[in-house]
Design a protein around this motif. Structure first.
Motif, PDB file in Angstrom:
ATOM      1  N   ALA A 199       3.162  -4.603  -1.134  1.00 55.26           N
ATOM      2  CA  ALA A 199       2.163  -5.505  -1.712  1.00 55.26           C
ATOM      3  C   ALA A 199       2.099  -6.826  -0.953  1.00 55.26           C
TER       4      ALA A 199
ATOM      5  N   LEU B  88       1.862  -3.231  -8.977  1.00 53.00           N
ATOM      6  CA  LEU B  88       2.487  -2.884  -7.717  1.00 53.00           C
ATOM      7  C   LEU B  88       2.034  -1.499  -7.261  1.00 53.00           C
TER       8      LEU B  88
ATOM      9  N   GLU C 158      -1.915 -11.061  -9.014  1.00 52.96           N
ATOM     10  CA  GLU C 158      -1.088 -10.807  -7.840  1.00 52.96           C
ATOM     11  C   GLU C 158       0.130 -11.707  -7.819  1.00 52.96           C
TER      12      GLU C 158
ATOM     13  N   SER D 238      -3.131  -7.137  -4.457  1.00 54.75           N
ATOM     14  CA  SER D 238      -3.169  -6.321  -5.660  1.00 54.75           C
ATOM     15  C   SER D 238      -3.823  -7.095  -6.788  1.00 54.75           C
TER      16      SER D 238
END
Length: 527
Positions: free
Chosen positions: A247, A261, A146, A257
């Motif tokens: 996100a 994305l 992430e 995430s």
């Protein structure tokens, strides 16, 4: 007295600020004090960090430990400061080099066993670090993917305080292999599942083209929910900046995430029992995002809209216009993006049968009016398209049930229309017709034919000034869908699911053609 300093990030909505975690060891009886407007979860970090350091073999100073979070005037909340506090304490004791903390942001929660756990808000925190020119970010190893969505920052993952000490000492810490993920095919609801309702399908397509708000009303079982759930499938993919915004909001809500994305527009459908804070966002000290922010750049579907709390519905007025929700608290104002496409669905009355061919409604007239009034005028005035759905007859379902158009060709038309909008509106920074201000509609873009009808409607009080702008925006969306350079002329030929077939205005049948502006589009029937 020994000093140590590390850096973390304070989150206030989508805005973030770098926080200096300063530690002073010595000068008093053994205890730990945290100052700088911490909330309860942050103040409890003193006990978590002490136990974590003891479990990892580093120990905790047997002196007065003062932890200052600077700037002290900014409210701070969350457990993600734990990692920076531990690093600053270790630096004050000389157990890790202080040089490694000068250009590093630390985000993560520590466990009593010395492990480092995932936290909310890693992505916006790393985005803030990148904006401030910080070169390195240390995050929980489970959230490395992430954090690496942000360019320009070196991301290091740590799974324990021993890993943290090794990274700060300049050593290479191997990241554990992530388990292989089994590829799953996400089924996108298909428009072909909707039987009939040709007018409503057309309204859905026009709404998707221009980003218009839509109100679907009709008796139960006619397809309102089916249509709303299929709107995200015909919307274009998110751009990279839009996907990063989505996100970041999901990261704040703990829905981070795994390293990719999100490219599809989000879809939020809160239950009608949702409170106003659940819908708009809220919290006692530092507000958290609500459903309208989770639907940012996507679709917010309010099924059974009259059943929602009136306060919750009225709170949507400002976000529908501005695309931002501001939540005021005593210490700060929190802002979240909320540029969503609203879809309302409602029955005509409490029993749902008002206006149906069978005439089975048992509601008194006052109950029907009271039910309709639960959606206030100011809310409906912000909705661009109002579409009534009627029950389909058995013969009509047999006639059109096999020719329902699928999602793919509709999505292709919407994508082409969006590209036309982008070329026309790009110089002003807008992407959809629904975002264009009224002044620009009236001064920079050519007005469509029939504006005198709008003037008459305004003079009679039948439409508001906002309503005039809605009509102009809709005319541009229909023109974009028809491939026209501007509204006007014969652009309203409907592309129904059955090729160029249009619905007869006299009998409602969907098997008559309209071949041009001179075709009345009606059949020979008199009944």
């Amino acid at each position: 007295m020994r000093l140590g300093c590390a850096r973390s990030v304070g989150l206030l909505g989508m805005e973030a600020a770098l926080i200096d975690v300063e530690v002073s060891v010595g000068g008093g009886l053994p205890r730990t004090v945290i100052v700088g407007l911490p909330d309860t979860s942050l103040y409890e970090a003193r006990d978590r960090c002490r136990a974590a350091c003891a479990s990892a073999g580093f120990g905790w100073p047997e002196h007065l430990v003062t932890i200052n979070l600077s700037p002290a005037s900014l409210p701070k909340a969350g457990t993600h400061f734990d990692l920076a506090i531990v690093a600053a304490v270790l630096a004050a004791q000389g157990k890790v080099p202080a040089e490694g903390l000068q250009d590093t942001v630390l985000v993560g929660e520590v466990g009593l066993d010395g492990g480092v756990r995932a936290v909310r808000g890693v992505l916006p925190a790393v985005l803030a670090a990148a904006r401030e020119g910080v070169g390195q970010a240390i995050v929980p190893v489970a959230q490395v993917g992430e954090a690496r969505l942000v360019d320009g920052v070196t991301v290091r993952g740590v799974g324990s305080l021993a890993d943290l000490a090794a990274v700060l000492a300049g050593e290479e810490v191997p990241e554990p292999e992530q388990p292989a993920r089994v590829a799953t095919i996400e089924r996108v609801p298909d428009l072909a599942d909707v039987a009939g309702q040709l007018e409503a399908r057309w309204a859905l397509e026009v709404a998707a083209v221009g980003g218009h708000h839509l109100y679907l009303h009709g008796p139960p079982g006619v397809g309102k929910t089916l249509l709303a759930e299929r709107l995200p499938g015909i919307l274009p993919d998110l751009t990279a900046p839009q996907a990063l915004e989505v996100a970041a909001i999901r990261s704040l809500c703990g829905l981070g995430s795994s390293g990719a994305l999100p490219r599809r527009p989000p879809f939020a459908a809160p239950h009608h029992s949702a409170s106003m804070p659940a819908l708009t966002g809220g919290g006692p000290r530092v507000a958290q995002p609500g459903a309208i922010s989770l639907a940012h750049r996507g679709v917010l579907f309010l099924d059974e809209a009259p059943e929602f709390s009136p306060r919750a519905l009225e709170a949507l007025r400002t976000p529908l216009e501005s695309g931002v929700i501001e939540l005021a608290r005593s210490r700060a104002i929190t802002r979240f993006p909320a540029r969503f496409q609203l879809i309302l669905a409602a029955n005509p009355c409490p029993c749902g049968q008002s206006g149906t061919p069978g005439g089975a409604c048992t509601c008194p007239p006052m109950a029907i009016r009271r039910y309709a009034a639960r959606l206030s005028g100011p809310i409906l005035d912000r909705v661009d398209i109002v579409q009534r759905l009627r029950p389909m007859t058995q013969s009509y379902l047999r006639a059109v049930g096999s020719v329902g158009e699928a999602t793919a060709p509709v999505a292709a038309r919407v994508r082409e229309a969006r590209e036309r909008q982008a070329r026309r509106l790009g110089e002003w920074g807008w992407t959809t017709n629904a975002e264009v201000p009224g002044r620009l509609l009236r001064t920079k873009l050519p007005l469509p034919d029939g504006v005198d009808l709008l003037d008459q409607a305004v003079a009679r009080g039948q439409i508001s000034a906002r309503g005039v702008d809605k009509v102009l925006r809709l005319s541009w969306s229909i023109a974009d869908l028809a491939g026209q350079a501007a509204p006007g002329g014969w652009i309203y030929r409907r592309r129904w699911p059955c090729a160029a077939v249009t619905r007869c205005r006299r009998c409602g049948d969907g098997r008559h053609r309209a071949d041009g502006p001179d075709d009345p589009g009606v059949c020979d029937r008199t009944g």
